[in-house]
Design a protein around this motif. Structure first.
Motif, PDB file in Angstrom:
ATOM      1  N   GLU A 150       0.828  -1.205   0.000  1.00  0.00           N
ATOM      2  CA  GLU A 150       0.000   0.000   0.000  1.00  0.00           C
ATOM      3  C   GLU A 150       0.862   1.254   0.000  1.00  0.00           C
TER       4      GLU A 150
ATOM      5  N   ILE B 142      -8.114   9.812   8.339  1.00  0.00           N
ATOM      6  CA  ILE B 142      -7.609   8.961   9.426  1.00  0.00           C
ATOM      7  C   ILE B 142      -6.758   7.819   8.870  1.00  0.00           C
ATOM      8  N   LYS B 143      -7.131   7.317   7.692  1.00  0.00           N
ATOM      9  CA  LYS B 143      -6.399   6.208   7.077  1.00  0.00           C
ATOM     10  C   LYS B 143      -5.091   6.657   6.428  1.00  0.00           C
ATOM     11  N   ASP B 144      -4.882   7.970   6.365  1.00  0.00           N
ATOM     12  CA  ASP B 144      -3.678   8.520   5.716  1.00  0.00           C
ATOM     13  C   ASP B 144      -3.118   9.648   6.590  1.00  0.00           C
TER      14      ASP B 144
ATOM     15  N   GLN C 289     -12.874  10.265   7.915  1.00  0.00           N
ATOM     16  CA  GLN C 289     -12.533   8.838   7.922  1.00  0.00           C
ATOM     17  C   GLN C 289     -11.438   8.540   6.906  1.00  0.00           C
ATOM     18  N   LYS C 290     -11.513   9.222   5.781  1.00  0.00           N
ATOM     19  CA  LYS C 290     -10.487   9.070   4.740  1.00  0.00           C
ATOM     20  C   LYS C 290      -9.133   9.581   5.232  1.00  0.00           C
TER      21      LYS C 290
END
Length: 305
Positions: free
Chosen positions: A3, A117-119, A114-115
């Motif tokens: 990833e 938080i993943k990055d 939320q997007k």
């Protein structure tokens, strides 16, 4: 690991965006741009306020790209508030389905967080155009606390209004930055809620008439030096009159962006007069709605060329 490699490959395909790129597109001094950028990094929430046509939204996007470091639209989102905009649109709420039932759906800001938080290693920017047109307390709800600089992160998670149980907590990550824009000449708007003012830094965006960078831009687009001087002189003088008017003030000055788009260098006089007649004259008539003679005089002076 895979990833991370995909993210790095994606970054390589993006166009890098630096402070120098921003300054080449904006009519602002480097020192002031540094102050605004640093304020956004520190405060995380800022509002760009100014009169019509100063390019607030245009500025906001360039500022966002500078913070992100790339022209990465996946890390930037923009919406516009209006009087019907709600907490359910912004955060979370029940929405009707085709079957006539109601389901809980997440709003645009919820999904954006939320997007991010993943990055968490990268900066994300959420732009709210015309932020003072919405019912801010109603739209933000719990966010009035969560967007504060020192209330970011998982440790400040709280259940939202529509959460099914306490385990469904929400928080605003530290890599999310909010830029609002506000038109200071809109008479119909109520004063911005004090609670929100405390959570944002307010920054004035000024008209660029008589700035060398603005003149250079017009000259680069083949506008004659004579017309450039007239634009700077006529609009600069009118803005001084507006600023000194007790019923108006500096927040009503006319911005430069009316002359920085769709430039027609071949028919320059017609281009200039068209902008005055169709865009600036209606604004002047609105400003002096109770004194048509004064409004007509200002328009006439602008049309003299």
């Amino acid at each position: 690991i895979k990833e991370e490699k995909i993210i790095e490959q994606f970054k390589e395909t993006l166009e890098p965006y630096t402070k120098e790129n921003a300054l080449s597109e904006l009519f602002i001094e480097p020192e002031k741009f540094d102050i605004i950028l640093n304020t956004l990094k520190r405060k995380k929430n800022i509002i760009l306020q100014g009169s019509p046509g100063v390019g607030k939204t245009y500025f906001a996007k360039r500022l966002a790209y500078t913070l992100i470091g790339f022209k990465d639209k996946s890390k930037l989102n923009m919406i516009q508030f209006h009087q019907s905009y709600s907490y359910e649109d912004f955060m979370q709420g029940f929405r009707p389905t085709e079957e006539g039932k109601f389901v809980l759906k997440n709003g645009v800001f919820y999904e954006f967080c939320q997007k991010a938080i993943k990055d968490i290693e990268n900066s994300y920017v959420f732009i709210i155009d015309e932020i003072n047109r919405g019912n801010l307390s109603k739209i933000f709800g719990e966010l009035m606390m969560l967007i504060e600089t020192d209330k970011r992160g998982k440790e400040f998670s709280i259940p939202l209004t529509y959460s099914k149980d306490e385990n469904e907590a929400f928080y605003v990550p530290e890599n999310v930055h909010i830029i609002g824009t506000m038109n200071t000449a809109d008479r119909s708007l109520a004063i911005v809620d004090y609670a929100l003012r405390r959570r944002f830094s307010f920054i004035d965006i000024e008209p660029a008439y008589n700035k060398q960078s603005f003149s250079d831009y017009l000259e680069k687009n083949s506008i004659s030096k004579e017309l450039i001087e007239r634009i700077n002189l006529k609009l600069g003088n009118l803005n001084q009159i507006i600023e000194k008017d007790n019923r108006l003030g500096k927040g009503f000055r006319i911005g430069h962006s009316y002359f920085s788009g769709n430039i027609e260098s071949e028919n320059q006089t017609e281009w200039y007069k068209s902008i005055i007649q169709t865009e600036i004259a209606p604004l002047i008539l609105e400003y002096w709605f109770d004194d048509e003679t004064q409004a007509a005089g200002h328009i006439e002076k602008l049309m003299e060329i």
